[in-house]
Motif scaffolding. Structure first.
Motif, mmCIF file in Angstrom:
data_model
loop_
_atom_site.group_PDB
_atom_site.id
_atom_site.type_symbol
_atom_site.label_atom_id
_atom_site.label_comp_id
_atom_site.label_asym_id
_atom_site.label_seq_id
_atom_site.Cartn_x
_atom_site.Cartn_y
_atom_site.Cartn_z
ATOM 1 N N ILE A 1 0.842 -1.199 0.000
ATOM 2 C CA ILE A 1 0.000 0.000 0.000
ATOM 3 C C ILE A 1 0.877 1.249 0.000
ATOM 4 N N ARG A 2 1.878 1.221 0.865
ATOM 5 C CA ARG A 2 2.823 2.335 0.981
ATOM 6 C C ARG A 2 4.231 1.751 0.929
ATOM 7 N N ALA B 1 8.102 7.709 4.792
ATOM 8 C CA ALA B 1 8.804 6.494 4.369
ATOM 9 C C ALA B 1 10.309 6.747 4.291
ATOM 10 N N ALA C 1 3.254 10.787 3.032
ATOM 11 C CA ALA C 1 3.642 9.382 3.189
ATOM 12 C C ALA C 1 5.024 9.133 2.582
ATOM 13 N N ASP C 2 5.341 9.804 1.483
ATOM 14 C CA ASP C 2 6.680 9.690 0.896
ATOM 15 C C ASP C 2 7.747 10.131 1.891
ATOM 16 N N MET D 1 -0.774 3.301 7.351
ATOM 17 C CA MET D 1 -0.116 3.403 6.046
ATOM 18 C C MET D 1 -1.135 3.572 4.937
ATOM 19 N N ALA D 2 -2.225 2.819 4.999
ATOM 20 C CA ALA D 2 -3.268 2.929 3.991
ATOM 21 C C ALA D 2 -3.917 4.305 4.022
ATOM 22 N N PRO E 1 -0.386 11.452 0.048
ATOM 23 C CA PRO E 1 0.730 10.617 -0.410
ATOM 24 C C PRO E 1 2.094 11.299 -0.337
ATOM 25 N N SER E 2 2.169 12.611 -0.541
ATOM 26 C CA SER E 2 3.466 13.285 -0.455
ATOM 27 C C SER E 2 4.003 13.241 0.985
ATOM 28 N N GLN F 1 -1.402 7.032 2.690
ATOM 29 C CA GLN F 1 -1.213 6.945 1.246
ATOM 30 C C GLN F 1 -2.438 7.447 0.497
ATOM 31 N N CYS G 1 8.538 -4.593 -2.631
ATOM 32 C CA CYS G 1 7.378 -3.707 -2.750
ATOM 33 C C CYS G 1 6.754 -3.843 -4.137
#
Length: 344
Positions: free
Chosen positions: A150-151, A261, A257-258, A246-247, A254-255, A250, A160
């Motif tokens: 997912i992420r 990560a 989450a980037d 994480m879901a 999402p940015s 994301q 991944c």
């Protein structure tokens, strides 16, 4: 006691990667609930040890040495399972391999090997099971996936990529089964970091060992979730709060989450330097049939921290219904004529 299906025969579960870690915990969970269990893995000696452990639960057990990357071997194993144990009711695709390294230091052969095991191995198992289940119009296939499907995270690009590919394959196949009005069910279980021996078996190229980032969960929690998916199928199950977060990250940002990560790089490797190791990418590492890894002191004891897509859908529908009701009440209030108070 042997659990039976509606035709009166024993219920049969197949677990790939079933000789250690999550696979062995899952196979034992099925055995304890009276299922006949077949376990597939590469190491014949470890398989025999795992089979003896499962037999002590009173289950009928069949251990077959096989590499899931070999489609012909999986097809032959499936024939043997149905011949010796009976019709397969649940197939659990759990086998995986990975390499922990920056992507530009991973060879094409290593990318291929991770893909062949982690993605194509699940495809081979799914299709072998499907060829038996579809004519009977019965059965469940469970894809053991990861929050990294997912992420994605740094240092595990091949893994991944393989898990993302598995999601696409499963969604496509699910649509086909719906079109065909098939009763065969597909479920994906997304896992967090789990205390398994795999962290000590991974091929590494970082100058450090692989570390399970906190929070770390018990393999037996994963077994509970996988068994739930096999006996009460739902589209998806998320194990541990990490998978849910994480879901959500994301989907919503999402940015962000980037960036999170990227910050997790250091959490995925041990602090102390360690020579790079070959790991179990090409061949099994010599070890016994064990469930737990080396992170016991950090492992969460919970056995019930997982959520299904049915619960998510119920929450979404509930929130949507509340929003619609609120909107309707607001419109109704605004549509009423404004009453002016008389002057004194």
């Amino acid at each position: 006691m042997v659990a039976s299906n509606r035709t009166g025969g024993p219920r049969v579960a197949v677990v790939t990667g079933g000789s250690a870690g999550i696979g062995l915990a899952t196979a034992r969970h099925f055995a304890r609930h009276g299922w006949s269990v077949a376990i597939l893995a590469r190491d014949a000696r470890r398989l025999d040890e795992a089979a003896a452990m499962l037999a002590r639960e009173g289950a009928a057990v069949l251990a077959i040495p096989a590499d899931v990357a070999d489609a012909e071997a999986i097809e032959a194993a499936t024939d043997r399972i149905e011949r010796e144990l009976g019709p397969i009711r649940a197939w659990i695709n759990n086998a995986m391999t990975t390499i922990v390294s920056p992507a530009d230091r991973i060879t094409p052969e290593e990318f291929r090997r991770v893909t062949e095991t982690t993605y194509l191995g699940a495809v081979h198992g799914t299709l072998a099971a499907l060829r038996r289940m579809k004519p009977r119009d019965r059965g469940v296939i469970v894809q053991v996936s990861s929050g990294l499907a997912i992420r994605a995270a740094p240092l595990q690009a091949p893994y991944c990529g393989a898990k993302f590919a598995l999601s696409g394959f499963t969604d496509s196949l699910r649509a086909e089964l719906i079109h065909e009005k098939s009763a065969v069910a597909l479920s994906v279980v997304y896992l967090p970091a789990v205390n398994t021996p795999q962290f000590g078996w991974t091929r590494t190229r970082t100058g450090h060992g692989q570390r399970a980032p906190d929070p770390v969960f018990d393999p037996r929690l994963c077994a509970e979730a996988i068994y739930h998916a096999a006996t009460r199928p739902s589209r998806e199950i998320w194990v541990g709060r990490t998978s849910v977060l994480m879901a959500a990250a994301q989907a919503l940002w999402p940015s962000y989450a980037d960036r999170k990560a990227a910050e997790g790089w250091d959490a995925m490797v041990e602090k102390e330097p360690l020579p790079d190791r070959r790991g179990n990418l090409d061949a099994p590492v010599a070890s016994g049939a064990i469930i737990d890894g080396a992170a016991r002191e950090r492992t969460k004891a919970t056995r019930s921290e997982f959520w299904t897509s049915r619960e998510r859908d119920a929450l979404v529908f509930g929130l949507a219904g509340a929003a619609l009701l609120g909107s309707a009440l607001a419109v109704r209030a605004l549509s009423k004529p404004l009453r002016l108070l008389p002057r004194p």
